[in-house]
Design an enzyme around this catalytic site. Structure first.
Site, PDB file in Angstrom:
ATOM      1  CG  ASP A 216      -1.935   1.116   1.248  1.00 29.41           C
ATOM      2  OD1 ASP A 216      -2.320   1.555   0.147  1.00 29.41           O
ATOM      3  OD2 ASP A 216      -2.381   1.539   2.337  1.00 29.41           O
ATOM      4  CD  GLU A 246      -5.347   5.454   3.274  1.00 23.58           C
ATOM      5  OE1 GLU A 246      -4.963   5.186   2.123  1.00 23.58           O
ATOM      6  OE2 GLU A 246      -4.618   5.285   4.277  1.00 23.58           O
TER       7      GLU A 246
END
Ligand code: 72W
Ligand code: MG
Length: 269
Positions: A216, A246
């Site tokens: 990520d 996010e």
């Protein structure tokens, strides 16, 4: 008069914190970091005397259905979209994570950096009960929250959460769990640990031909040395999945690196 002024000031601060600043920092990573991870978190921790993971857990307990992983994921995403940003992989990158997990259909999974358990729930809801899933978390307070989030999702028997640092625990995986290799590894811990830890996984022989490492945040906050390493190594075949940080519009993405196995000619790579 004084009361009215005070009320107006309070209303102004509320509008600023709730709508204006979040809109402004949406597209700028540095501003977002400063706002969400420093100012807002410090202020709310101080005012409520709780931590962000604890507030997230509270939202899960109130809004998610016990034993329903999808509702736990939805409750966390809703909390992070509407109340407080938090560093879960999130819904957009989460959908990419889901698809990579499903195409890999691993029987052994390792996650580095559990945080609140969001990605653990996300990954384990897709895999059969026989799958070995180990997630490492160095912060005991976060680990306690993650255990409860995982329990709320009803996945406590499928997930093994180990407290400690990855560099200490990775070499013990074989002894502790009798695991030879991991089919799928998810990296979401401190970004400067990505490179040393993928090398450690290789050195400990925990990657097999076909093992997939998914990382990520390779753009934001970024892991440049790690990216250089997996993209230039002949032992990995690597590709980038473009997405967004996010709960924001900041550019980010995941890097999927498939291990091609040892080759004598590449010993010095
Ligand atoms: C640690 C990040 C760390 C915590 C979690 C993201 C075991 C972002 C980000 C992010 C735990 C470890 C940390 C080791 N557990 N942990 C560990 N190192 O993992 C930041 C942003 C977005 N061993 O920093 O306790 N993640 C994760 C923030 C982007 O639970 O993942 O998705 C912005 C603000 C922009 F503005 C670190 C090895 C020592
Ligand atoms: Mg992350």
């Amino acid at each position: 008069m004084l009361l009215l002024t005070a009320l107006l000031v309070l209303l102004g601060v509320y509008v600023l914190c709730r709508w204006l600043v979040p809109q402004l920092v949406q597209s700028n990573a540095t501003l977002a970091l400063l706002w969400y991870d420093f100012l807002l978190e410090t202020a709310l921790d101080f005012i409520t005397r709780t931590s962000r993971p604890q507030r997230l857990l509270q939202a899960v307990c109130i809004n998610a259905v016990r034993g329903n992983p999808d509702s736990v994921i939805a409750a966390i995403d809703h909390f992070c979209q509407n109340q407080e940003w938090a560093m879960n992989v999130g819904d957009e990158k989460g959908a990419i994570l889901d698809s990579v997990v499903m195409e890999t259909s691993p029987s052994t999974v390792l996650e580095l950096g559990t945080y609140c358990g969001y990605s653990a729930v996300r990954i384990m809801r897709l895999l059969p009960p026989a799958t070995r899933f180990i997630t490492l978390e160095m912060n005991p307070d976060y680990a306690a929250v993650a255990r409860q989030v995982i329990q709320h999702a009803g996945l406590q028997d499928k997930v093994c959460l180990v407290e400690g640092k990855s560099a200490d625990l990775i070499p013990k995986m074989a002894d502790m769990f009798g695991i030879r290799t991991f089919d799928f590894v998810f990296f979401d811990h401190w970004k400067d640990c990505y490179l040393p830890d993928i090398r450690l996984l290789e050195d400990c022989g925990l990657l097999d031909q076909g093992s997939v490492v998914l990382a990520d945040n390779v753009l934001c906050p970024g892991a440049p040395e790690y990216l250089d390493y997996v993209r230039s190594s002949l032992r990995f075949s690597s590709r980038f999945y473009r997405s967004h940080l996010e709960y924001t519009r900041v550019l980010d993405g995941l890097e999927r690196s498939e291990y091609l196995g040892h080759r004598d000619a590449q010993r010095d790579q």
